[in-house]
Design a protein around this motif. Structure first.
Motif, mmCIF file in Angstrom:
data_model
loop_
_atom_site.group_PDB
_atom_site.id
_atom_site.type_symbol
_atom_site.label_atom_id
_atom_site.label_comp_id
_atom_site.label_asym_id
_atom_site.label_seq_id
_atom_site.Cartn_x
_atom_site.Cartn_y
_atom_site.Cartn_z
ATOM 1 N N GLY A 185 0.809 -1.210 0.000
ATOM 2 C CA GLY A 185 0.000 0.000 0.000
ATOM 3 C C GLY A 185 0.841 1.258 0.000
ATOM 4 N N THR A 186 0.238 2.331 -0.483
ATOM 5 C CA THR A 186 0.940 3.620 -0.551
ATOM 6 C C THR A 186 0.357 4.654 0.397
ATOM 7 N N TRP A 187 -0.811 4.348 0.984
ATOM 8 C CA TRP A 187 -1.526 5.409 1.697
ATOM 9 C C TRP A 187 -0.794 5.917 2.937
ATOM 10 N N MET A 188 0.066 5.119 3.525
ATOM 11 C CA MET A 188 0.782 5.576 4.720
ATOM 12 C C MET A 188 2.116 6.259 4.387
ATOM 13 N N VAL A 189 2.454 6.314 3.090
ATOM 14 C CA VAL A 189 3.707 6.971 2.676
ATOM 15 C C VAL A 189 3.447 7.902 1.483
ATOM 16 N N PRO A 190 2.518 8.856 1.624
ATOM 17 C CA PRO A 190 2.221 9.759 0.499
ATOM 18 C C PRO A 190 3.433 10.599 0.107
ATOM 19 N N ASN A 191 3.579 10.794 -1.186
ATOM 20 C CA ASN A 191 4.760 11.484 -1.706
ATOM 21 C C ASN A 191 4.935 12.880 -1.128
ATOM 22 N N ASN A 192 3.831 13.606 -0.960
ATOM 23 C CA ASN A 192 3.985 14.988 -0.501
ATOM 24 C C ASN A 192 4.553 15.067 0.913
ATOM 25 N N LEU A 193 4.187 14.114 1.767
ATOM 26 C CA LEU A 193 4.723 14.132 3.133
ATOM 27 C C LEU A 193 6.209 13.795 3.140
ATOM 28 N N ILE A 194 6.614 12.881 2.249
ATOM 29 C CA ILE A 194 8.042 12.549 2.145
ATOM 30 C C ILE A 194 8.813 13.745 1.589
ATOM 31 N N ASP A 195 8.302 14.304 0.495
ATOM 32 C CA ASP A 195 8.988 15.425 -0.148
ATOM 33 C C ASP A 195 9.161 16.606 0.806
ATOM 34 N N GLU A 196 8.156 16.818 1.653
ATOM 35 C CA GLU A 196 8.174 17.965 2.563
ATOM 36 C C GLU A 196 8.717 17.614 3.951
ATOM 37 N N ALA A 197 9.236 16.377 4.078
ATOM 38 C CA ALA A 197 9.839 15.921 5.339
ATOM 39 C C ALA A 197 8.897 16.091 6.528
ATOM 40 N N ARG A 198 7.648 15.788 6.330
ATOM 41 C CA ARG A 198 6.653 15.896 7.412
ATOM 42 C C ARG A 198 6.589 14.560 8.155
ATOM 43 N N TRP A 199 7.661 14.285 8.869
ATOM 44 C CA TRP A 199 7.865 12.967 9.468
ATOM 45 C C TRP A 199 6.855 12.648 10.565
ATOM 46 N N ASP A 200 6.450 13.641 11.318
ATOM 47 C CA ASP A 200 5.472 13.389 12.385
ATOM 48 C C ASP A 200 4.136 12.922 11.809
ATOM 49 N N GLU A 201 3.727 13.523 10.714
ATOM 50 C CA GLU A 201 2.475 13.121 10.080
ATOM 51 C C GLU A 201 2.591 11.728 9.469
ATOM 52 N N LEU A 202 3.727 11.438 8.884
ATOM 53 C CA LEU A 202 3.974 10.097 8.365
ATOM 54 C C LEU A 202 3.927 9.062 9.479
ATOM 55 N N ALA A 203 4.519 9.416 10.599
ATOM 56 C CA ALA A 203 4.541 8.491 11.737
ATOM 57 C C ALA A 203 3.132 8.140 12.190
ATOM 58 N N VAL A 204 2.246 9.117 12.175
ATOM 59 C CA VAL A 204 0.859 8.875 12.565
ATOM 60 C C VAL A 204 0.203 7.878 11.619
ATOM 61 N N LEU A 205 0.408 8.068 10.311
ATOM 62 C CA LEU A 205 -0.180 7.167 9.321
ATOM 63 C C LEU A 205 0.358 5.748 9.468
ATOM 64 N N VAL A 206 1.667 5.640 9.701
ATOM 65 C CA VAL A 206 2.277 4.311 9.851
ATOM 66 C C VAL A 206 1.748 3.624 11.114
ATOM 67 N N ARG A 207 1.636 4.373 12.192
ATOM 68 C CA ARG A 207 1.106 3.789 13.441
ATOM 69 C C ARG A 207 -0.334 3.325 13.275
ATOM 70 N N GLU A 208 -1.102 4.068 12.483
ATOM 71 C CA GLU A 208 -2.487 3.650 12.231
ATOM 72 C C GLU A 208 -2.534 2.309 11.519
ATOM 73 N N VAL A 209 -1.648 2.115 10.554
ATOM 74 C CA VAL A 209 -1.592 0.836 9.854
ATOM 75 C C VAL A 209 -1.165 -0.282 10.799
ATOM 76 N N ALA A 210 -0.132 0.000 11.581
ATOM 77 C CA ALA A 210 0.335 -0.999 12.548
ATOM 78 C C ALA A 210 -0.773 -1.365 13.511
ATOM 79 N N GLY A 211 -1.609 -0.384 13.864
ATOM 80 C CA GLY A 211 -2.736 -0.653 14.763
ATOM 81 C C GLY A 211 -3.788 -1.511 14.110
ATOM 82 N N ILE A 212 -4.031 -1.309 12.815
ATOM 83 C CA ILE A 212 -5.026 -2.093 12.086
ATOM 84 C C ILE A 212 -4.650 -3.566 12.049
ATOM 85 N N ILE A 213 -3.369 -3.829 11.875
ATOM 86 C CA ILE A 213 -2.938 -5.223 11.688
ATOM 87 C C ILE A 213 -2.461 -5.879 12.955
ATOM 88 N N ALA A 214 -2.451 -5.141 14.058
ATOM 89 C CA ALA A 214 -1.959 -5.717 15.320
ATOM 90 C C ALA A 214 -2.848 -6.853 15.797
#
Length: 207
Positions: free
Chosen positions: A178-207
């Motif tokens: 999936g790409t939804w937890m690593v959107p290009n704009n957040l990577i390009d703009e180094a918005r790491w805190d927002e990326l971290a939230v998306l990744v944690r949400e995925v980890a929570g879904i599959i836990a």
């Protein structure tokens, strides 16, 4: 299962990344690992892919790293040189598959119908990418093919927070891409805190 298949089965969701600035790769890998997804499929849709993989590997030697959208021998060589654990292709190209096998590199090629599954099985492959998943019939198509073929699938393409659990509930699914937890704009703009939230949400879904 191979060692890579075991790792994919444990991780469950593989972030699929198109990165345009390789200097951000190590930090992105850190965010993924620290927030519960110690894996990345870096696609060769950008010129920075190989260097991004190299930077991730140098920073995190134990991270599970794949090269995605690999279309030819040259890209296989670049992926291997960069240090990937496995290769993913959007379609089933026997030439690319055979080349990976000759190089001892695991490959997960894309399929979306029974004929391609059978061709892949003929070459000894047991784990296949189901792509584009939603456009090819989604969960219903996967269940139909899984009833016939003793292979594992990694659905990618249209997988989202809304349906990822449905895909993972299919017994033949080893992991989803999936790409939804690593959107290009957040990577390009180094918005790491927002990326971290998306990744944690995925980890929570599959836990």
């Amino acid at each position: 299962m191979t060692e890579i298949e075991k790792k994919l089965d444990a991780i469950k969701v593989v972030p699929v990344i198109a990165i345009s600035d390789a200097s951000k790769a190590a930090k992105l890998a850190e965010v993924l690992i620290e927030n519960g997804l110690p894996c990345a499929e870096v696609t060769f849709r950008t010129e920075q892919a190989a260097q991004a993989i190299r930077n991730m590997r140098d920073a995190f030697p134990d991270m599970l790293i794949g090269a995605g959208t690999v279309l030819n021998k040259e890209q296989v060589d670049a992926a291997i040189e960069a240090g990937v654990d496995f290769v993913v292709s959007p379609g089933f190209n026997p030439t690319t598959v055979k080349y990976c096998q000759e190089k001892g590199m695991a490959i997960v090629p894309g399929v979306n119908n029974p004929s391609l599954v059978e061709q892949a099985m003929e070459m000894g492959l047991k784990t296949l990418k189901f792509f584009p998943a939603e456009a090819s019939g989604g969960v219903a198509m996967l269940k139909a093919m899984s009833a016939v073929y003793p292979v594992k699938f990694m659905p990618t393409g249209g997988v989202s927070p809304k349906n990822v659990k449905d895909y993972l509930a299919v017994s033949s699914v080893i992991a989803c891409g999936g790409t939804w937890m690593v959107p290009n704009n957040l990577i390009d703009e180094a918005r790491w805190d927002e990326l971290a939230v998306l990744v944690r949400e995925v980890a929570g879904i599959i836990a």
